[in-house]
Design an enzyme around this catalytic site. Structure first.
Site, PDB file in Angstrom:
ATOM      1  N   ASN A 220       1.719  -4.340  -0.466  1.00 14.46           N
ATOM      2  CA  ASN A 220       2.734  -4.035  -1.462  1.00 14.46           C
ATOM      3  C   ASN A 220       3.094  -2.558  -1.388  1.00 14.46           C
ATOM      4  O   ASN A 220       2.209  -1.707  -1.420  1.00 14.46           O
ATOM      5  CB  ASN A 220       2.216  -4.358  -2.872  1.00 14.46           C
ATOM      6  CG  ASN A 220       3.205  -3.961  -3.952  1.00 14.46           C
ATOM      7  OD1 ASN A 220       4.253  -4.578  -4.090  1.00 14.46           O
ATOM      8  ND2 ASN A 220       2.885  -2.936  -4.723  1.00 14.46           N
ATOM      9  N   GLU A 221       4.376  -2.284  -1.234  1.00 15.37           N
ATOM     10  CA  GLU A 221       4.863  -0.904  -1.226  1.00 15.37           C
ATOM     11  C   GLU A 221       4.110  -0.048  -0.210  1.00 15.37           C
ATOM     12  O   GLU A 221       3.680   1.064  -0.498  1.00 15.37           O
ATOM     13  CB  GLU A 221       4.789  -0.305  -2.633  1.00 15.37           C
ATOM     14  CG  GLU A 221       5.664  -1.050  -3.621  1.00 15.37           C
ATOM     15  CD  GLU A 221       5.591  -0.507  -5.047  1.00 15.37           C
ATOM     16  OE1 GLU A 221       4.929   0.525  -5.262  1.00 15.37           O
ATOM     17  OE2 GLU A 221       6.204  -1.118  -5.936  1.00 15.37           O
ATOM     18  N   ASN A 222       3.944  -0.605   0.991  1.00  8.81           N
ATOM     19  CA  ASN A 222       3.229   0.129   2.036  1.00  8.81           C
ATOM     20  C   ASN A 222       4.052   1.244   2.651  1.00  8.81           C
ATOM     21  O   ASN A 222       3.576   1.947   3.545  1.00  8.81           O
ATOM     22  CB  ASN A 222       2.752  -0.850   3.109  1.00  8.81           C
ATOM     23  CG  ASN A 222       1.876  -1.941   2.537  1.00  8.81           C
ATOM     24  OD1 ASN A 222       2.327  -3.069   2.370  1.00  8.81           O
ATOM     25  ND2 ASN A 222       0.651  -1.612   2.185  1.00  8.81           N
TER      26      ASN A 222
END
Length: 821
Positions: free
Chosen positions: A424-426
């Site tokens: 997530n949201e890397n």
């Protein structure tokens, strides 16, 4: 829905009977806890000197599950605790099996854990969200031979557990994540007795063709056989949803190590698992060895799902619009340590809101959650906590691999799971001095390959990392129309553009914050400030309440009135997007976060449709009006005691309902009937322009179902026409009292004693005396520091049967006091 709930509770009853029969018990009571560290394990077990008052360090009595951060995670005056904490208890062990194994089964503990039997370390684990098991048999047997076991501990076995949530960059999730990285034994800990040989894992792959005619079931297994028993007898029974045995297999085989394929069978016309009829089969595996028997059960479901390329989602061959939300493991007063009853209540509230899909953000969650999703018919995207911060070294990556493996193996059999989330949201840097997109892509490819190897039957997905969107099966970009960027009327156009960029699109995370109890007469005012046409993605700094370009998240009023409009528009549009797979509103419930100290409730993400203690916000009913079939009607404004405006001015009254028709009454007079039309925005056409009278107004709506049945909702609201000036004084008053719990309310007036209904000042409650404030709950009425909602704020006090004086203060305004007896 009633049928689903009945089947679900019957399932729980059968499950509890099975667990009892299989010698598994939760270790809930008789624990002591110490916040902080010890000099060594001896300090946890050394005997106190007889007659000595020295009892340092001080331990407190607790029960499990327990979280270090039950209250301090939302304390407005300090950072939440991150560090070590110790637990200890004494076990009375009676393993019924000859030479059986005694296990401790952790359903989750954060974030690094060490386990000791007396002074012997028996296990360590890194990762706060996956399950793990410790075999304490040998350590227990060794301790039983000591003098301490016989004399000092009187036949009991001392168990000590050290948990630690200290900040560590080489561990996922990142501390930059928008949620607390909690510490403690915050999920259930089980004591389990098994024979010499027992089932460790059963992997049951249930599949069915798109038409639901031909079902296949492949079963493989893994044994727990530490002493190397040579031969075992295996029997497998498959039971249909009514409990009837429909297939059996058995054989005597050489005991095996690792995974072994056991049995394959075909079924004609199996009963299908779906969101409307979540029919579950039972796979019961019996292992017999040396006269001892171990029985293991798994629930499975036959279903076929498909993300159509550049098209919608299908379940069992039919299009299903995924109507979703998100869940964090977080609750008022306990933080991550939610009991089974709490978890059940939350999931039932989701189902009653019409949810058929949930993303578990941003980590694998309790088996209780997955069992509920199976039983209730809620599809699942579950993910590992590779969340923000970039990419660490080999220790970091190995934890991600291990947690992905654990998540898939532990939740493999759940019919509800359709997606394994890899991150997530890397694309969010800052944990390391290097941020290398290519290295992140390389590791994402590795995780994607590992997921498909472990489970070819499910899809992979990530959210918000555009430079990795081609790697996974399903991609969710960042679309926050009307909150972080753009305005909500741009939602459909923006979604269509993102849909066309990938093969399989699913929109998770949308919505906005609302301060429970705050309402507005002009909620969309901030939209006029916002630049349009520039996209609706969240960018760095958008979550800040300061600086940057105009955006509703910064310049809006954070009212429930605005959020219901935003949600209403999104849901209206989703009904006319035939290509849409579905969406998931972020999140279902307000949750705590260390990165939002300046929010109206400090350290809270307030985007939920319910508060952190299960109180419903107005937005809950908007979802119900679009997503549910059980007749409902709700007048907007149950938590809006006073409206305001000019005398004779018309005000909009909105009603949310799934009924075909409704009639509104104001002060006993009919305002006419309206027909519901989902495309008639706002409130699907169920809105009336009404002239309020000064003072009290009684509002009632009578809705009619298609069958002609009437359902009613009523509220009473004040109407204020007096105009207020600059806020000048706070007034503190008692609202109610029950069983020594007093509810008090602070209200802000101008110098002419006119209530300042748009006031948003921060106020801080205080208390001196014998009572205690019920604060640090992370709710609008359970925080000692809170922004006013329409010129008022509420909190509760436990008088403890004594006397106290309450106070409330705000910057630049005199303190107000209230004696309480």
């Amino acid at each position: 829905m009633k049928k689903v709930k009945l089947l679900f509770f019957l399932g729980l009853l059968l499950c509890s009977q099975y667990l009892s029969a299989q010698n598994k018990q939760r270790l809930i009571n008789n624990w002591e806890y110490l916040q902080g560290d010890l000099g060594g394990i001896w300090e946890a077990i050394r005997p106190a000197k007889e007659g000595s008052p020295e009892t340092v360090p001080l331990w407190q009595n607790v029960s499990l599950p327990h979280c270090f951060n039950a209250l301090n995670s939302v304390d407005p005056d300090e950072n939440y605790y991150q560090g070590p904490g110790w637990y200890r208890t004494q076990l009375s062990l009676k393993n019924p099996y000859t030479d059986g194994r005694t296990l401790l089964h952790f359903e989750g503990a954060g974030q690094k854990t060490q386990v000791y039997i007396y002074d012997t370390k028996v296990a360590e684990h890194v990762g706060g969200y996956d399950e793990w098991t410790v075999d304490i048999t040998d350590a227990v047997n060794a301790f039983k031979k000591t003098e301490a076991y016989k004399t000092r501990f009187k036949g009991k076995v001392p168990l000590q557990i050290r948990c630690d949530n200290t900040r560590d960059l080489e561990m996922i999730p990142s501390d930059l994540s928008d949620f607390n990285v909690y510490g403690g034994i915050y999920r259930y800990l089980n004591l389990v007795y098994v024979p010499k040989v027992s089932v460790d894992k059963i992997f049951a792959t249930a599949s069915v063709d798109e038409k639901g005619i031909l079902g296949k079931l492949s079963i493989s297994g893994r044994l727990l056989n530490p002493t190397g028993v040579d031969t075992v007898s295996v029997k497998i029974e498959v039971k249909d949803p009514q409990g009837k045995v429909v297939a059996t297999w058995g054989n005597e085989i050489k005991a095996f190590f690792g995974d072994k394929a056991l049995w394959e069978i075909s079924f004609k016309n199996p009963k299908l698992w779906s969101t409307e009829s979540p029919d579950l089969y039972t796979v019961q595996t019996t292992i017999t060895s040396k006269g001892d028997v171990h029985v293991h059960q798994e629930k499975i479901g036959f279903r076929n799902f498909e993300f159509v390329k550049r098209g919608p989602f299908k379940l069992n061959g039919k299009r299903l619009l995924l109507r979703g939300t998100h869940r964090h493991e977080d609750h008022a007063g306990v933080a991550a340590a939610m009991t089974e009853d709490m978890i059940r209540e939350e999931l039932l509230m989701m189902k009653d809101m019409g949810v058929n899909f949930i993303r578990l953000g941003h980590y694998q969650q309790s088996r209780i959650v997955l069992d509920l999703c199976d039983s209730l018919g809620i599809l699942v995207w579950e993910e590992i906590p590779w969340c923000r911060g970039g990419l660490g070294g080999e220790v970091y990556k190995e934890q991600a691999r291990r947690m992905l493996t654990n998540m898939i193996e532990q939740h493999y059999n759940h019919a509800s799971v359709i997606i394994w989330g890899l991150g997530n949201e890397n694309d969010w840097p800052n944990d390391f001095n290097e941020f290398d997109e290519q290295k992140i892509r390389t590791f994402m490819k590795e995780l994607n390959a590992l997921s498909h190897k472990l489970d070819p039957s499910r899809k992979t997905a990530i959210r918000r990392c555009d430079f990795c969107k081609d790697i996974v099966d399903v991609y969710s970009p960042s679309i926050w129309a009307g909150w972080y960027r753009g305005i909500y009327t741009e939602y459909k156009e923006t979604s269509k553009k993102e849909f066309e960029r990938v093969d399989h699109f699913l929109h998770v995370e949308w919505g906005g914050d609302s301060h429970a109890g705050r309402h507005s007469e002009s909620p969309d005012k901030a939209l006029s400030l916002v630049k349009t046409g520039g996209g609706a993605d969240e960018r760095d700094g958008d979550a800040s309440l300061f600086g940057g370009s105009a955006r509703v998240s910064k310049d809006g009023d954070w009212s429930e009135s605005y959020i219901v409009n935003l949600i209403d528009w999104h849901l209206k549009e989703q009904e006319n997007m035939p290509w849409l797979t579905g969406t998931a509103y972020w999140p279902f419930k307000d949750f705590s976060t260390p990165v939002r100290p300046d929010n109206p409730v400090p350290y809270m993400n307030q985007k939920g449709v319910i508060e952190r203690d299960f109180k419903k916000k107005e937005s809950y009913y908007v979802f119900q009006s679009y997503w549910t079939k059980t007749p409902m009607v709700h007048i907007y404004g149950h938590s809006w005691p006073v409206r305001w405006g000019n005398a004779g001015e018309e005000k909009m009254v909105k009603v949310y309902s799934n009924c075909s028709e409704a009639e509104l009454f104001v002060n006993g007079k009919s305002m006419g009937k309206k027909k519901r039309n989902s495309q008639n925005y706002p409130a699907a056409g169920l809105r009336w322009m009404v002239k309020y009278q000064e003072g009290k107004n009684k509002i009632k709506v009578v809705a009619k179902t298609k069958e002609g049945k009437e359902i009613i909702d009523e509220i009473t609201q004040e109407y204020q026409t007096a105009k207020w000036a600059k806020p000048a004084k706070l007034v503190l008053e008692k609202v109610s009292e029950k069983d020594s719990i007093v509810v008090i309310q602070a209200r802000l007036y101008d110098e002419n004693n006119i209530l300042c209904l748009d006031a948003r000042n921060y106020v801080t409650f205080g208390l001196t005396g014998e009572g205690t404030l019920i604060d640090n709950q992370g709710t609008s009425d359970g925080s000692r520091k809170v922004q006013l909602y329409n010129g008022r704020a509420v909190i509760s006090v436990n008088l403890n049967r004594g006397k106290s004086v309450a106070s409330v203060k705000a910057e630049g305004i005199p303190v107000s006091f209230l004696p309480l007896n």
